[in-house]
Design an enzyme around this catalytic site. Structure first.
Site, short mmCIF file in Angstrom:
data_model
loop_
_atom_site.label_atom_id
_atom_site.label_comp_id
_atom_site.label_asym_id
_atom_site.label_seq_id
_atom_site.Cartn_x
_atom_site.Cartn_y
_atom_site.Cartn_z
N GLU A 115 0.81 -1.21 0.00
CA GLU A 115 0.00 0.00 0.00
C GLU A 115 0.85 1.27 0.00
O GLU A 115 0.48 2.27 -0.62
CB GLU A 115 -0.90 -0.03 1.23
CG GLU A 115 -1.99 0.99 1.24
CD GLU A 115 -2.92 0.78 2.42
OE1 GLU A 115 -3.16 1.76 3.14
OE2 GLU A 115 -3.39 -0.36 2.63
N ASP A 116 1.99 1.25 0.70
CA ASP A 116 2.74 2.49 0.95
C ASP A 116 4.16 2.54 0.40
O ASP A 116 4.87 3.51 0.65
CB ASP A 116 2.79 2.75 2.46
CG ASP A 116 1.42 3.03 3.05
OD1 ASP A 116 0.52 3.48 2.30
OD2 ASP A 116 1.24 2.81 4.25
#
Length: 180
Positions: free
Chosen positions: A57-58
């Site tokens: 996600e990051d």
């Protein structure tokens, strides 16, 4: 040992990232998530998934890379904990998480729950230190965040016998009550 390899991998992937409110190195969050899972005695794959839950996600990490390095089970658990499309609105992303977790396997629910327990613990700690100013760091206000965490909790317990709720679920419920 795969767990030590995962610590190194996560630290490299999150290098330079900071938590939005307190400015701590971001790696402290996935590390605490994995420690919650480890302390409750869950198997290594679940602990590793907790450590890697934000990589896809990051960072530039991928599920394929996690699958290659740590196996399909870890990759699948990380997938459940990841928002698939960061370009969607906050509401769309959160609704997706809520719906996905409702029917997720129990091990995936554990990873998501540990993530939310740590996030909510941080929010409550920072709110106590900073007051209402904390909400300037978030995309949504406290009421929206309360809706989200309560909804995630309802999805986590969906289909799980109340007599079999793990400590993490109970801890999460207590945090939500404090947050309200």
């Amino acid at each position: 040992m795969k767990l030590l390899d995962a610590v190194t991998y996560a630290a490299k992937k999150h290098d330079g990232q900071r938590r939005k409110v307190d400015g701590l190195p971001y790696i402290t969050h996935p590390y605490r998530v994995s420690m919650l899972l480890l302390n409750d005695g869950y198997k290594e794959e679940i602990v590793i998934a907790g450590l890697l839950h934000d990589v896809v996600e990051d960072t530039d990490g991928t599920l394929e890379e996690i699958n290659t390095l740590f196996g399909e089970e870890v990759s699948n658990l990380v997938n459940y904990a990841s928002e698939p499309d960061k370009s969607l609105s906050w509401e769309e992303r959160k609704k997706h998480t809520i719906e996905t977790i409702k029917t997720a396997p129990f091990d995936a629910k554990l990873v998501v729950c540990a993530d939310k327990v740590d996030n909510l613990t941080s929010i409550l700690d920072n709110e106590q230190k900073l007051g209402a100013k904390i909400w300037d760091s978030f995309k949504k206000d406290k009421t929206s965040q309360q809706w989200y965490y309560t909804s995630v909790y309802q999805s986590l317990i969906h289909g799980v016998d109340e007599n079999k709720h793990p400590t993490l679920f109970k801890d999460f419920k207590n945090l939500i009550e404090q947050f309200a």
